[in-house]
Every structure is written in C-alpha cells, then in structure tokens.
Design a protein around this motif. Structure first.
Motif, PDB file in Angstrom:
ATOM      1  N   LEU A   1       7.142   7.286  -2.008  1.00  0.00           N
ATOM      2  CA  LEU A   1       6.789   8.338  -1.344  1.00  0.00           C
ATOM      3  C   LEU A   1       7.638   9.232  -0.891  1.00  0.00           C
ATOM      4  CD1 LEU A   1       2.958   8.820  -2.576  1.00  0.00           C
ATOM      5  CD2 LEU A   1       5.049   9.290  -3.914  1.00  0.00           C
ATOM      6  N   GLY A   2       8.890  10.247  -1.080  1.00  0.00           N
ATOM      7  CA  GLY A   2       9.161  10.705  -0.517  1.00  0.00           C
ATOM      8  C   GLY A   2       8.270  12.477  -0.352  1.00  0.00           C
TER       9      GLY A   2
ATOM     10  N   PHE B   1       0.730  -1.282  -0.210  1.00  0.00           N
ATOM     11  CA  PHE B   1      -0.242   0.223  -0.061  1.00  0.00           C
ATOM     12  C   PHE B   1       0.793   1.700   0.086  1.00  0.00           C
ATOM     13  CE2 PHE B   1      -2.329   3.560   2.054  1.00  0.00           C
ATOM     14  CZ  PHE B   1      -3.293   3.253   1.523  1.00  0.00           C
ATOM     15  N   SER B   2       2.204   1.486   0.182  1.00  0.00           N
ATOM     16  CA  SER B   2       2.262   2.876   1.413  1.00  0.00           C
ATOM     17  C   SER B   2       4.604   2.261  -0.066  1.00  0.00           C
ATOM     18  CB  SER B   2       2.650   2.963   2.315  1.00  0.00           C
ATOM     19  OG  SER B   2       4.006   1.779   3.168  1.00  0.00           O
ATOM     20  N   ALA B   3       4.451   1.299  -0.315  1.00  0.00           N
ATOM     21  CA  ALA B   3       6.248   1.292  -0.859  1.00  0.00           C
ATOM     22  C   ALA B   3       6.297   0.109  -1.873  1.00  0.00           C
ATOM     23  CB  ALA B   3       7.030   0.503   0.576  1.00  0.00           C
ATOM     24  N   VAL B   4       7.221   0.064  -2.677  1.00  0.00           N
ATOM     25  CA  VAL B   4       7.911  -1.382  -3.352  1.00  0.00           C
ATOM     26  C   VAL B   4       8.592  -1.971  -2.898  1.00  0.00           C
ATOM     27  CG1 VAL B   4       6.987  -3.047  -5.811  1.00  0.00           C
ATOM     28  CG2 VAL B   4       5.994  -0.042  -5.421  1.00  0.00           C
TER      29      VAL B   4
ATOM     30  N   GLY C   1       6.065  15.975 -10.652  1.00  0.00           N
ATOM     31  CA  GLY C   1       5.452  16.729  -8.719  1.00  0.00           C
ATOM     32  C   GLY C   1       5.788  16.173  -7.755  1.00  0.00           C
ATOM     33  N   ARG C   2       5.712  14.605  -7.597  1.00  0.00           N
ATOM     34  CA  ARG C   2       6.710  14.212  -6.502  1.00  0.00           C
ATOM     35  C   ARG C   2       7.744  13.710  -6.772  1.00  0.00           C
ATOM     36  NH1 ARG C   2       1.008  12.100  -9.107  1.00  0.00           N
ATOM     37  NH2 ARG C   2       0.044  12.355  -7.973  1.00  0.00           N
ATOM     38  N   THR C   3       8.048  13.289  -5.093  1.00  0.00           N
ATOM     39  CA  THR C   3       9.349  12.968  -4.627  1.00  0.00           C
ATOM     40  C   THR C   3       9.497  11.239  -4.279  1.00  0.00           C
ATOM     41  OG1 THR C   3      10.342  15.012  -4.083  1.00  0.00           O
ATOM     42  CG2 THR C   3      11.628  13.008  -2.709  1.00  0.00           C
ATOM     43  N   TYR C   4      10.121  10.135  -4.843  1.00  0.00           N
ATOM     44  CA  TYR C   4      10.216   9.230  -4.957  1.00  0.00           C
ATOM     45  C   TYR C   4      11.678   8.770  -4.198  1.00  0.00           C
ATOM     46  CZ  TYR C   4       6.282   8.930  -7.939  1.00  0.00           C
ATOM     47  OH  TYR C   4       5.610   8.970  -8.456  1.00  0.00           O
TER      48      TYR C   4
END
Length: 271
Positions: free
Chosen positions: A118-119, A100-103, A177-180
């Motif tokens: 996500l960062g 759900f929150s990480a691969v 638009g996101r940080t990984y």
C-alpha cells in the motif's frame, strides 16, 4: 498434547525451518519441554478441575483453517486479492510470498525483487517524488500514463544499496480508494534482462472481476457428533475433509490408525 500436535503440524508441512533465534515463537518441542518442566513442579489437584472439552470445541466450529484466501492468495504466478478486488501476475519461476504488509516475488538467483504494498494518501505525483528523493536514489524518466485505465505515476530509478547498485521501476497506482506501490528492481548486471519482466508485472495490475475469485471462501473447521464408534479412516470416508486424513487425525489428537468414541465431537475441514 497441544505442543505435540503443533510439532506434528510443522513436520507435516514440510517447510524448511529458520534457526531458532530467528523465529518469533519457540519451536513446539522446546515449548513442550518447558511446559512439562512446569507441570512436574506444579502442585495442583487435577481431579478438582473442570473438563469442558465439548464447550471449547463448539467455539471452534466455523474457524478458518489454514490460509484465508480472502486475505489474498496465489494461483500459479497470479496473485488475487478478493477483498481489495485486484490481481497481478508475477514472472514465471519467481519465488512468491504473501506477507502481512507486502506481496513479494524473488528471482530464482536472488538478483531481482518485486514488491507490492500500500502507498500513502498523498497525490500520486507527491508519493512518486518522495520515493525518488530518497538518499541514494537517482530518478529516471517519469510518466503519468494510466495503467489498465487506472490513474498512475511511475518512473525508472537507480539506487545505491549496501549490497551494490540496483536498477528498477516504481509505480503508484490509484484504485478502489487506495494507492498501491509497485517496486521492481534488479542488480545492475541483470537490469536489462529483468526490465521487461518488471514492466510486465507492473502493467499486469488490474481490477479483479471474476465472480468465482471474488467470492472464494476459506476452508473451515466443522464439528461432527458421532452416534457410534468410528475409526479415523471410516470417519474421513463418511465425512470427507479438504485436507489429507493425516491432518484430520492430527487435528483431533489421535493417530491415523486410531478411532473415535460414540458421542465424541470430531473436527473435520470443509468449505
């Protein structure tokens, strides 16, 4: 009947069970027993209740069946995320999980771990410094070199953990638009062996541009109203599903050798 069906779905999946204390929902057979106990003591005039099966079934038409690839999916060792439009390649033979929150990817001997999530919203350098400032973490060389043309901040690190010391690489990548945040680590004994795999995994993060993968769609439940009686096998032959016939029977609460009545709404799975 519902819990009996769920038990069948679980059995058909073939996945290894966690112990009962570790799951978020009771196992179907336990819920079935509890429900039956309540039914046995219930004082209800069932004849007075409304049976509205068709209206309920029509609400299921178009419902996503199984995992939704729009939320990310693996094909081989490559993870594709159509909604966020990126892809990343995990090492061969590593165990993979789209959580759900990480691969995550786990080495076969459980001595190496990869995690993509996500960062934050702070500048890349700030997020990297926050990671390296954690208790027990010792920073290595840092870099602001781009990764596949994307802004990035990365570093090597060592960390003291309860299970022992680990070494690894961390990278914060800005895209769409996101940080990984990509973190790879291994036990000290395997650090040198896994370092090329970890670096290769991080450097494989890139935009997803393949139209077919960007437009991938999930399987969905579709309803068919029968004009004549039909066996399960005949139904599956006339209205094929993307799942085995055993699952079609299970979805409709009948045995694989069973049949459907004329006028019945029957579920199939299709894209």
């Amino acid at each position: 009947d519902l819990f009996t069906m769920l038990q069948g779905v679980e059995t058909a999946s073939g996945q290894e069970r966690l112990p009962a204390w570790a799951v978020t929902h009771p196992y179907p057979e336990n819920r079935l027993a509890h429900t039956q106990k309540m039914l046995d003591s219930a004082k209800v005039n069932y004849a007075a209740l409304t049976w509205d099966r068709d209206a309920y079934l029509r609400r299921l038409d178009g419902l996503v069946y199984g995992e939704d690839p729009r939320q990310g999916y693996f094909e081989g060792q490559t993870f594709y995320q159509p909604e966020l439009k990126f892809q990343v390649v995990f090492p061969a033979e590593w165990r993979l999980n789209n959580g759900f929150s990480a691969v995550t990817g786990l080495a076969a001997k459980q001595d190496g771990l990869l995690q993509l999530g996500l960062g934050g919203t702070e500048p890349l350098a700030t997020q990297l410094q926050t990671f390296l400032s954690q208790s027990g973490v010792t920073a290595g060389a840092t870099s602001d070199a781009k990764i596949n043309g994307l802004p990035a901040a990365s570093a090597g690190f060592t960390a003291a953990m309860e299970s022992g010391a680990v070494q690894g690489q961390v990278a914060f990548i800005e895209y769409g638009g996101r940080t990984y945040r990509l973190v790879g680590m291994a036990t000290s004994a395997q650090a040198s062996a896994y370092d090329p795999l970890i670096r290769g995994w991080i450097s494989s993060f890139r935009p997803l541009t393949d139209a077919a993968r960007l437009n991938v769609q999930p399987a969905r439940i579709r309803l068919v109203k029968l004009s004549a009686p039909m066996t399960v096998s005949a139904f599956n032959a006339k209205y094929p599903s993307t799942v085995p016939v055993e699952q079609v029977a299970l979805l409709n609460g009948v045995a694989t050798s069973g049949s459907f009545a004329a006028g019945q709404l029957v579920k199939r799975v299709a894209k």
